[in-house]
Design a protein around this motif. Structure first.
Motif, PDB file in Angstrom:
ATOM      1  N   ILE A 140       0.892  -1.445   0.027  1.00  0.00           N
ATOM      2  CA  ILE A 140       0.006   0.020  -0.029  1.00  0.00           C
ATOM      3  C   ILE A 140       0.821   1.262   0.104  1.00  0.00           C
ATOM      4  CG2 ILE A 140      -1.611   1.313   1.428  1.00  0.00           C
ATOM      5  CD1 ILE A 140      -2.826  -1.421   2.498  1.00  0.00           C
ATOM      6  N   ALA A 141       1.881   1.156   0.724  1.00  0.00           N
ATOM      7  CA  ALA A 141       3.011   2.434   0.980  1.00  0.00           C
ATOM      8  C   ALA A 141       3.571   2.799  -0.664  1.00  0.00           C
ATOM      9  CB  ALA A 141       3.881   2.173   2.079  1.00  0.00           C
ATOM     10  N   GLU A 142       4.068   1.610  -1.235  1.00  0.00           N
ATOM     11  CA  GLU A 142       4.595   1.699  -2.290  1.00  0.00           C
ATOM     12  C   GLU A 142       3.672   2.439  -3.479  1.00  0.00           C
ATOM     13  OE1 GLU A 142       7.076  -0.918  -5.869  1.00  0.00           O
ATOM     14  OE2 GLU A 142       5.719  -2.044  -4.236  1.00  0.00           O
ATOM     15  N   CYS A 143       2.386   1.863  -3.165  1.00  0.00           N
ATOM     16  CA  CYS A 143       1.368   2.614  -4.258  1.00  0.00           C
ATOM     17  C   CYS A 143       1.204   4.370  -3.977  1.00  0.00           C
ATOM     18  CB  CYS A 143      -0.054   1.929  -4.173  1.00  0.00           C
ATOM     19  SG  CYS A 143       0.175   0.266  -4.945  1.00  0.00           S
ATOM     20  N   GLN A 144       1.014   4.368  -2.740  1.00  0.00           N
ATOM     21  CA  GLN A 144       0.823   5.796  -2.143  1.00  0.00           C
ATOM     22  C   GLN A 144       2.153   6.594  -2.734  1.00  0.00           C
ATOM     23  OE1 GLN A 144       0.344   4.816   2.151  1.00  0.00           O
ATOM     24  NE2 GLN A 144      -1.241   6.452   1.770  1.00  0.00           N
ATOM     25  N   ALA A 145       3.304   6.216  -2.402  1.00  0.00           N
ATOM     26  CA  ALA A 145       4.797   6.869  -2.870  1.00  0.00           C
ATOM     27  C   ALA A 145       4.471   7.279  -4.514  1.00  0.00           C
ATOM     28  CB  ALA A 145       5.948   6.182  -2.712  1.00  0.00           C
ATOM     29  N   ILE A 146       4.089   6.264  -5.276  1.00  0.00           N
ATOM     30  CA  ILE A 146       4.039   6.737  -6.703  1.00  0.00           C
ATOM     31  C   ILE A 146       2.780   7.664  -6.923  1.00  0.00           C
ATOM     32  CG2 ILE A 146       3.447   5.672  -9.013  1.00  0.00           C
ATOM     33  CD1 ILE A 146       4.460   2.797  -7.837  1.00  0.00           C
ATOM     34  N   HIS A 147       2.014   7.541  -6.382  1.00  0.00           N
ATOM     35  CA  HIS A 147       0.922   8.404  -6.319  1.00  0.00           C
ATOM     36  C   HIS A 147       1.188  10.033  -6.093  1.00  0.00           C
ATOM     37  CE1 HIS A 147      -2.838  10.799  -5.573  1.00  0.00           C
ATOM     38  NE2 HIS A 147      -3.400   9.942  -6.739  1.00  0.00           N
ATOM     39  N   ARG A 148       1.972   9.989  -4.850  1.00  0.00           N
ATOM     40  CA  ARG A 148       2.385  11.303  -4.231  1.00  0.00           C
ATOM     41  C   ARG A 148       3.431  11.924  -5.349  1.00  0.00           C
ATOM     42  NH1 ARG A 148       3.921   9.584  -0.237  1.00  0.00           N
ATOM     43  NH2 ARG A 148       2.192   9.483   1.140  1.00  0.00           N
ATOM     44  N   ARG A 149       4.267  11.119  -5.801  1.00  0.00           N
ATOM     45  CA  ARG A 149       5.425  11.543  -6.744  1.00  0.00           C
ATOM     46  C   ARG A 149       4.821  12.069  -8.031  1.00  0.00           C
ATOM     47  NH1 ARG A 149       7.774   8.654 -10.648  1.00  0.00           N
ATOM     48  NH2 ARG A 149       7.318   6.731  -9.425  1.00  0.00           N
ATOM     49  N   VAL A 150       3.881  11.372  -8.500  1.00  0.00           N
ATOM     50  CA  VAL A 150       3.584  11.856  -9.995  1.00  0.00           C
ATOM     51  C   VAL A 150       2.433  12.908  -9.731  1.00  0.00           C
ATOM     52  CG1 VAL A 150       1.884  10.733 -11.796  1.00  0.00           C
ATOM     53  CG2 VAL A 150       3.789   9.508 -10.888  1.00  0.00           C
ATOM     54  N   THR A 151       1.664  13.088  -8.738  1.00  0.00           N
ATOM     55  CA  THR A 151       0.461  13.844  -8.740  1.00  0.00           C
ATOM     56  C   THR A 151       0.784  14.824  -7.837  1.00  0.00           C
ATOM     57  OG1 THR A 151      -0.932  12.676  -7.010  1.00  0.00           O
ATOM     58  CG2 THR A 151      -1.257  12.028  -9.238  1.00  0.00           C
ATOM     59  N   GLY A 152       1.561  14.762  -6.966  1.00  0.00           N
ATOM     60  CA  GLY A 152       1.739  15.659  -5.852  1.00  0.00           C
ATOM     61  C   GLY A 152       0.653  15.673  -4.746  1.00  0.00           C
ATOM     62  N   ARG A 153      -0.161  14.898  -4.834  1.00  0.00           N
ATOM     63  CA  ARG A 153      -1.350  14.563  -3.784  1.00  0.00           C
ATOM     64  C   ARG A 153      -1.367  13.276  -3.183  1.00  0.00           C
ATOM     65  NH1 ARG A 153      -3.371  16.957  -8.580  1.00  0.00           N
ATOM     66  NH2 ARG A 153      -4.363  14.852  -8.790  1.00  0.00           N
ATOM     67  N   GLU A 154      -2.214  13.383  -1.928  1.00  0.00           N
ATOM     68  CA  GLU A 154      -2.437  12.228  -1.267  1.00  0.00           C
ATOM     69  C   GLU A 154      -3.194  11.204  -1.990  1.00  0.00           C
ATOM     70  OE1 GLU A 154      -0.363  11.229   1.149  1.00  0.00           O
ATOM     71  OE2 GLU A 154       0.741  13.332   0.896  1.00  0.00           O
ATOM     72  N   LEU A 155      -3.073   9.898  -1.966  1.00  0.00           N
ATOM     73  CA  LEU A 155      -4.129   8.949  -2.541  1.00  0.00           C
ATOM     74  C   LEU A 155      -5.312   8.973  -1.570  1.00  0.00           C
ATOM     75  CD1 LEU A 155      -4.295   6.618  -4.647  1.00  0.00           C
ATOM     76  CD2 LEU A 155      -3.161   5.254  -2.707  1.00  0.00           C
ATOM     77  N   ARG A 156      -6.488   9.160  -2.163  1.00  0.00           N
ATOM     78  CA  ARG A 156      -7.766   9.101  -1.621  1.00  0.00           C
ATOM     79  C   ARG A 156      -8.597   7.687  -1.533  1.00  0.00           C
ATOM     80  NH1 ARG A 156     -10.633  13.630  -0.855  1.00  0.00           N
ATOM     81  NH2 ARG A 156     -11.777  12.341   0.469  1.00  0.00           N
ATOM     82  N   GLY A 157      -8.082   6.747  -2.641  1.00  0.00           N
ATOM     83  CA  GLY A 157      -9.165   5.440  -2.693  1.00  0.00           C
ATOM     84  C   GLY A 157      -8.122   4.202  -2.908  1.00  0.00           C
ATOM     85  N   TRP A 158      -8.596   3.219  -2.685  1.00  0.00           N
ATOM     86  CA  TRP A 158      -8.179   2.057  -2.643  1.00  0.00           C
ATOM     87  C   TRP A 158      -9.168   0.920  -3.063  1.00  0.00           C
ATOM     88  CZ3 TRP A 158      -3.209   0.186  -2.558  1.00  0.00           C
ATOM     89  CH2 TRP A 158      -2.910  -1.078  -2.664  1.00  0.00           C
ATOM     90  N   PHE A 159      -8.688   0.099  -4.107  1.00  0.00           N
ATOM     91  CA  PHE A 159      -9.297  -1.096  -4.386  1.00  0.00           C
ATOM     92  C   PHE A 159      -8.163  -2.213  -4.780  1.00  0.00           C
ATOM     93  CE2 PHE A 159     -11.605  -3.084  -8.419  1.00  0.00           C
ATOM     94  CZ  PHE A 159     -12.117  -4.092  -7.795  1.00  0.00           C
ATOM     95  N   SER A 160      -8.072  -3.241  -4.047  1.00  0.00           N
ATOM     96  CA  SER A 160      -7.316  -4.215  -3.927  1.00  0.00           C
ATOM     97  C   SER A 160      -6.877  -4.948  -5.455  1.00  0.00           C
ATOM     98  CB  SER A 160      -7.566  -5.495  -2.970  1.00  0.00           C
ATOM     99  OG  SER A 160      -7.473  -5.003  -1.748  1.00  0.00           O
ATOM    100  N   PRO A 161      -5.771  -5.124  -6.028  1.00  0.00           N
ATOM    101  CA  PRO A 161      -5.389  -5.653  -7.350  1.00  0.00           C
ATOM    102  C   PRO A 161      -6.195  -7.017  -7.364  1.00  0.00           C
ATOM    103  CG  PRO A 161      -3.529  -6.018  -5.775  1.00  0.00           C
ATOM    104  CD  PRO A 161      -4.571  -5.162  -5.120  1.00  0.00           C
TER     105      PRO A 161
END
Length: 305
Positions: A140-161
Motif C-alpha cells: 500500500i505504501a509503495e502505491c501511495q509513494a508513486i501517486h504522491r510523486r506523480v500527482t503531488g497529492r495524497e491517495l484517496r481511494g483503494w481497490f485491491s488488485p
C-alpha cells in the motif's frame, strides 16, 4: 484481538435501506454516478499465485492474458478516453500504479483530464491474498509513494488488485490515511467501515455493472449497455443512490463494443439530476452529512486499544 480474527460482517453495521434517508447530493441531484475505467498492467511472466483460479489461465508465459490487456493499453484506452471526453465525464481510474511509469503517454493523458487515481495495486497480477500484514502495508505504501510523486497529492481511494484482499486490508488502508475502499460491493450508498484506527468509507463499486463479469458470462456490448440502462432506471427512481460503471480498455475498448458503451452513457446523462462525480467527491459529500454515523461506526473494534 487479532485483526485477522475479525469477520468482514463485523466491520459493517447492518442497515436496511428503507430505514435510511436518501443521500443528499449537490444541486438536489437524484443520483451520483461515478465511472471507473480500470487501467491495468498484466505481467507477461506473473509471479506464481498463492490463490487464484482461473488466472493465470495457461502455463507461463500467459500470452493470452498479457496480450488482451496490452491491447487495452495500446488501443482500447484511447477509445474510452474519446467517449468519456465526448460526455465530459470526470473519471476515477482504478489504476495499476505501475502504469504511471510504464506508460507515460497514458499517464499524461489522464493527468491532463484531471482524472482521479484510485490505487488498484501495483500490477493486476500481484495478488494480496494471504499477504502478511507487514508485506501488505508495504505494498500500500509503495502505491501511495508513486501517486504522491506523480500527482503531488495524497491517495484517496483503494481497490485491491484483481479484487484480492485480506482481513487486514481495511485497517491498513485506514492506517495509511486513505479515505475510501472499494473492496466490499455491499450497498448502493457509501457506508462507514469499522477499523482499528482512523476513518474509512466503503464506496459502492459494482461487480454487476462491470464489463469483466459481463464478458465472462458471455454477454456482449449490447447486453452490457442494457444492464447499465436498467440499473440506472431503478436507482434513479429510488433517488439518493450511488451508481458505478466499471469498464476495462481491453473489453469495452474493443471496436465492436465501444459505441454500445457510448449509447448507454448518452441515455444516463440525458436525464436531469445526475451528478457525475469522482469517487472522492462522493465520499466527501457523504461524510459531510453523516459525521455522527461515521464516528459511531468507525469506533475501534478492539477494546485493548
Amino acid at each position: 484481538m487479532d485483526t485477522a480474527a475479525v469477520a468482514m460482517h463485523e466491520r459493517i453495521a447492518y442497515s436496511a435501506m428503507p430505514d435510511r434517508a436518501p443521500l443528499r447530493l449537490p444541486g438536489d441531484a437524484r443520483l451520483a454516478l461515478w465511472v471507473a475505467p480500470n487501467i491495468e498492467h498484466y505481467e507477461y511472466l506473473p509471479q506464481q499465485v498463492r490463490v487464484r483460479d482461473p488466472w493465470p489461465r495457461v502455463p507461463h508465459p500467459d500470452i493470452l492474458g498479457y496480450g488482451l490487456r496490452d491491447y487495452g493499453n495500446r488501443v482500447g484506452v484511447w477509445r474510452l478516453m474519446e467517449v468519456f471526453d465526448r460526455f465530459r465525464i470526470p473519471c476515477t481510474v482504478s489504476l495499476s500504479m505501475a502504469v504511471l511509469d510504464m506508460y507515460p503517454e497514458i499517464a499524461e493523458a489522464m493527468l491532463v483530464r484531471e482524472w482521479e487515481f484510485m490505487a488498484h495495486g501495483l500490477y493486476n497480477t500481484r495478488y494480496h491474498w494471504n499477504l502478511p500484514e507487514d508485506e501488505e502495508r508495504a505494498a500500500i505504501a509503495e502505491c501511495q509513494a508513486i501517486h504522491r510523486r506523480v500527482t503531488g497529492r495524497e491517495l484517496r481511494g483503494w481497490f485491491s488488485p484483481a479484487a484480492s484482499n485480506t482481513l487486514n486490508t481495511p485497517d491498513l488502508v485506514a492506517e495509511a490515511g486513505i479515505s475510501y475502499l472499494c473492496d466490499l460491493y455491499h450497498d448502493d450508498q457509501p457506508t462507514p467501515v469499522r477499523v482499528r484506527r482512523g476513518e474509512l468509507v466503503s464506496l459502492p463499486y459494482s461487480m454487476e455493472i462491470n464489463d469483466t463479469n459481463a464478458w465472462r458470462r458471455g454477454m456482449e456490448g449490447e447486453d452490457f449497455a442494457r444492464k447499465i440502462r436498467d440499473e440506472f432506471d431503478t436507482l434513479y427512481a429510488e433517488g439518493g443512490r450511488v451508481m458505478n460503471i466499471a469498464v476495462h480498455p481491453f473489453i469495452m475498448g474493443q471496436p465492436h463494443r465501444i459505441e454500445h458503451l457510448a449509447s448507454a452513457l448518452e441515455y444516463v446523462l440525458g436525464h436531469s439530476g445526475v451528478w457525475c462525480a469522482r469517487g472522492a467527491e462522493i465520499v466527501d459529500c457523504y461524510r459531510a452529512q453523516a459525521t455522527e454515523l461515521f464516528r459511531n461506526a468507525s469506533t475501534s473494534l478492539f477494546s485493548s486499544e
